[in-house]
Design a protein around this motif. Structure first.
Motif, short mmCIF file in Angstrom:
data_model
loop_
_atom_site.label_atom_id
_atom_site.label_comp_id
_atom_site.label_asym_id
_atom_site.label_seq_id
_atom_site.Cartn_x
_atom_site.Cartn_y
_atom_site.Cartn_z
N VAL A 44 28.00 38.70 26.93
CA VAL A 44 29.35 39.21 27.19
C VAL A 44 29.41 39.62 28.65
O VAL A 44 28.64 40.47 29.09
N CYS A 45 30.30 38.99 29.41
CA CYS A 45 30.44 39.29 30.84
C CYS A 45 31.34 40.52 31.01
O CYS A 45 32.47 40.53 30.55
N LYS A 46 30.80 41.54 31.67
CA LYS A 46 31.53 42.79 31.88
C LYS A 46 32.21 42.85 33.24
O LYS A 46 33.13 43.62 33.44
N GLN A 47 31.72 42.03 34.19
CA GLN A 47 32.31 42.02 35.53
C GLN A 47 32.91 40.65 35.80
O GLN A 47 32.46 39.64 35.25
N ASN A 48 33.90 40.62 36.67
CA ASN A 48 34.51 39.36 37.08
C ASN A 48 34.53 39.32 38.60
O ASN A 48 35.13 40.18 39.21
N PRO A 49 33.85 38.39 39.20
CA PRO A 49 33.01 37.34 38.63
C PRO A 49 31.61 37.85 38.30
O PRO A 49 31.19 38.90 38.78
N THR A 50 30.91 37.09 37.46
CA THR A 50 29.54 37.40 37.07
C THR A 50 28.68 36.17 37.27
O THR A 50 29.10 35.07 36.95
N SER A 51 27.48 36.36 37.79
CA SER A 51 26.54 35.26 37.98
C SER A 51 25.44 35.36 36.93
O SER A 51 24.94 36.46 36.65
N LEU A 52 25.08 34.24 36.34
CA LEU A 52 24.02 34.20 35.35
C LEU A 52 22.87 33.37 35.89
O LEU A 52 23.07 32.28 36.41
N VAL A 62 32.08 28.83 25.24
CA VAL A 62 32.67 30.01 25.89
C VAL A 62 33.99 30.37 25.21
O VAL A 62 34.78 29.49 24.87
N GLY A 63 34.19 31.67 25.04
CA GLY A 63 35.46 32.19 24.57
C GLY A 63 35.84 33.40 25.40
O GLY A 63 35.00 33.98 26.08
N VAL A 64 37.11 33.77 25.34
CA VAL A 64 37.58 34.94 26.08
C VAL A 64 38.32 35.85 25.10
O VAL A 64 39.12 35.39 24.30
N ASP A 65 38.00 37.14 25.17
CA ASP A 65 38.69 38.14 24.37
C ASP A 65 38.95 39.35 25.23
O ASP A 65 38.01 39.86 25.86
#
Length: 76
Positions: A44-52, A62-65
């Motif tokens: 779950v990405c908490k920051q925008n943008p996020t690097s993995l 991928v989904g967005v909620d």
């Protein structure tokens, strides 16, 4: 994709959390909401943008909620 994130997260095992992400392991073979196959981990990405930093090659769904990206990993 319609995510019921509360129900989904209650079925998973928490693994790691930092400023940018929260990760969970799918220890009970929950089906991926995107493809229907069991997934390995959820990020779950908490920051925008996020690097993995991925250490292995994975298939991703991928989904967005509520403005957060949910990344479902599938091992090769």
């Amino acid at each position: 994709m319609d995510l019921d994130t509360d129900e989904l997260l209650s079925s998973l095992t928490p693994r790691e959390e930092n400023q940018a992400i929260k990760s969970f392991q799918n220890t009970v073979a929950v089906a991926c909401p995107a493809c229907g196959e069991p997934f390995d981990d959820l990020v779950v990405c908490k920051q925008n943008p996020t690097s993995l930093d991925l250490t292995k090659q994975l298939d991703l769904c991928v989904g967005v909620d509520d403005g957060q990206a949910f990344i479902f990993t599938h091992g090769q």
